[in-house]
Design a protein around this motif. Sequence first.
Motif, short mmCIF file in Angstrom:
data_model
loop_
_atom_site.label_atom_id
_atom_site.label_comp_id
_atom_site.label_asym_id
_atom_site.label_seq_id
_atom_site.Cartn_x
_atom_site.Cartn_y
_atom_site.Cartn_z
N PRO A 581 1.10 -0.92 -0.26
CA PRO A 581 0.24 -0.63 -0.04
C PRO A 581 0.53 1.35 -0.03
N LEU A 582 0.29 2.01 -0.96
CA LEU A 582 0.27 4.03 -0.45
C LEU A 582 2.33 3.36 -0.93
N THR A 583 2.28 2.41 -2.48
CA THR A 583 4.15 2.80 -2.71
C THR A 583 3.97 3.66 -4.20
N MET A 584 5.31 3.41 -4.24
CA MET A 584 5.92 3.46 -6.05
C MET A 584 6.91 2.35 -6.55
N SER A 585 6.78 1.94 -7.13
CA SER A 585 7.21 0.96 -7.93
C SER A 585 8.33 0.74 -9.30
N PHE A 586 8.97 -0.61 -9.65
CA PHE A 586 9.24 -0.39 -10.96
C PHE A 586 9.68 -1.36 -11.23
N TYR A 587 9.13 -2.14 -12.16
CA TYR A 587 9.40 -4.01 -12.75
C TYR A 587 9.41 -3.49 -14.01
N VAL A 588 11.37 -4.64 -13.91
CA VAL A 588 11.66 -4.60 -15.96
C VAL A 588 11.37 -6.24 -15.88
N VAL A 589 10.64 -6.59 -16.79
CA VAL A 589 9.91 -7.78 -17.69
C VAL A 589 11.06 -8.33 -18.82
N LYS A 590 12.31 -9.49 -18.01
CA LYS A 590 12.72 -9.10 -18.42
C LYS A 590 12.85 -9.96 -19.98
N ASN A 591 13.57 -10.21 -21.36
CA ASN A 591 13.73 -10.93 -22.32
C ASN A 591 12.15 -11.14 -22.64
#
Length: 600
Positions: A581-591
């Motif tokens: 909750p109440l967060t910011m995030s980045f996700y790199v989906v590889k390949n």
Amino acid sequence: SELIRGFLLSGMPCPSSCPPGLLALMAPGLALMATFSLPSQAGDRRALPVEKPPGVKGRTLILLDVNTKSPVRIISENFLSLQLDPSIIHDGWLDFLRWLPSHAAPTLDGQSWSPRSLDKALASLRFVGNRNPVLSMSGCVVPGGLAISLFSFPFAVDIVRSDIALDKQKGCKIAQHPDIMLELQREKAAQMHLVLLKEQFSNTYSNLTLTARSLDKLYNFADCSGLHLIFALNALRRNPNNSWNSSNALSLLKYSASKKYNISWELGNEPNNYRTLIGRSVNGSQLGKDYTQLRSLLQLIRTYSRAHLYGPNIGRPRKNVIAFLEGFMKVAGGTVDAVTWQHYYIDGRVAKVTDFLKTRLLDTLSDQIRKIQKVVNTYTPGKKIWLEGVGTTSAGGMNNLSDSYAAGFLWLNTLGLLASQGIDVVVRHSFLDHGHNHLVDQNFNPLPDYWLSLLYKRLIGPKVLAIHVAGLQRKPRPGRVIRDKLRIYAHCTSYHNHNYVRGSITLYIINLHRSRKKIKLAGTLRDKTVHQYLLQPYGKDGLHSKSVQLNGQPLAMVDDGTLPELKPRPLRAGRTLVIPPLTMSFYVVKNVNALACRYR
């Protein structure tokens, strides 16, 4: 006064001749003019509304897929930009520009950086603030300044170059100063901070003095840092018939040309507020004529015959401001290279932490973008649009709020909305100033929005991708408009990040819910390895915190010359993404081998 702005060519490694320090803070790792992700669809005002698929009950997983065949938009490599407030002249920080670039040359892969070069990571540097500009050149008065800012600009006959001496053969030389000078400067700046805030609240400004030597310092600093300056001339010097008096501006242009300074130009700042500031108004049509006059002046000087010109730098597009823009576009729409405006979300004097969590507030920018685009496309279809001044709060911001973790929700969503709706450049207010909207504190320690921007630049490429979402639970309330509290954006991963092969995709997610959300990657993203970069507040202050942690590890400078390694948390293939909750995030989906992301 002269407003000076700079744009760093993002994605360009700092040359070996760059001064190391404040540079590191501005490295291409954060090249402020990067590009950012789009909500689900181009022009959509919210992250993609979702429909509940058949058979979904209760708190189902959110299913997420991305269209990898072609981008929805391709944003400029130089999307994200930075503002440096001219209060640095008043409080003394200008004199330290000559040594702020220090030990570490920034690299895109993010090895060594220094807090004294944080701004190099951000791509554009805009020099502007709230004071009346009056430039005097060899005894002549030359109004300058695209900011509402006006300062005195005395030019001496013998121009003395700054202590950052630019030598094309030997590179940039940096003057060194003992630490005691920095401590004394901090004390001076703290005292001046109170004076400047008082001026801002009372809307009365004292003049600043920017000498020719100071201009040299600014230009040399920018040149050594890989920045391109945009200098705004003051529109407030008027003839009896209310036309712009350009006589001393011409002198300034000739001076800059004699130095062979590579500068782009503007005229005035928030011209819709001139009556409030000086008791005299200029309408849009007249400002358009003034811009046409400035273009003619530029064409008379060989150095600037092809220089870029930007404007009109209007304020928030309310009804009277839209009328002003229409008048300007009728006369000078074809004269400017990009149309510019400014936006601040909240009055910093009354802001509360809960304001930063309101989805209705997050969406106000989208409405303004459409208003500006409607006018611009009516008169000059396809003309580029820049948001040339944006901050979470106006009036200098509020301590422990506009410089806290909570402000990041507005900032990250701003980047997403602008990219999704085709805004070419955004200028963040501010890198360092007397208020609380800045990215670094008086000790040059990065604040939460700096780390957020740095991650953005490291991971986000210029190609914006459409997303497809299903299963998000929404609870309609009679009489209320539903706003999305989970905002998801997707881009091709930055080509400059050599940790990921081309064809990878980066998602970034804002969770404004007070409960965690689970996302299952589907379609082309299914069963791919994912790298998580989760930003959360660090310490007991919660959303008010000025420190952040990445995947549970606090972020702080290793020393004056080195940024910490931004380590991802690998997630096994097929694992559900759990968004706290109440967060910011980045996700790199590889390949992923996404077709849209294989080539530039």
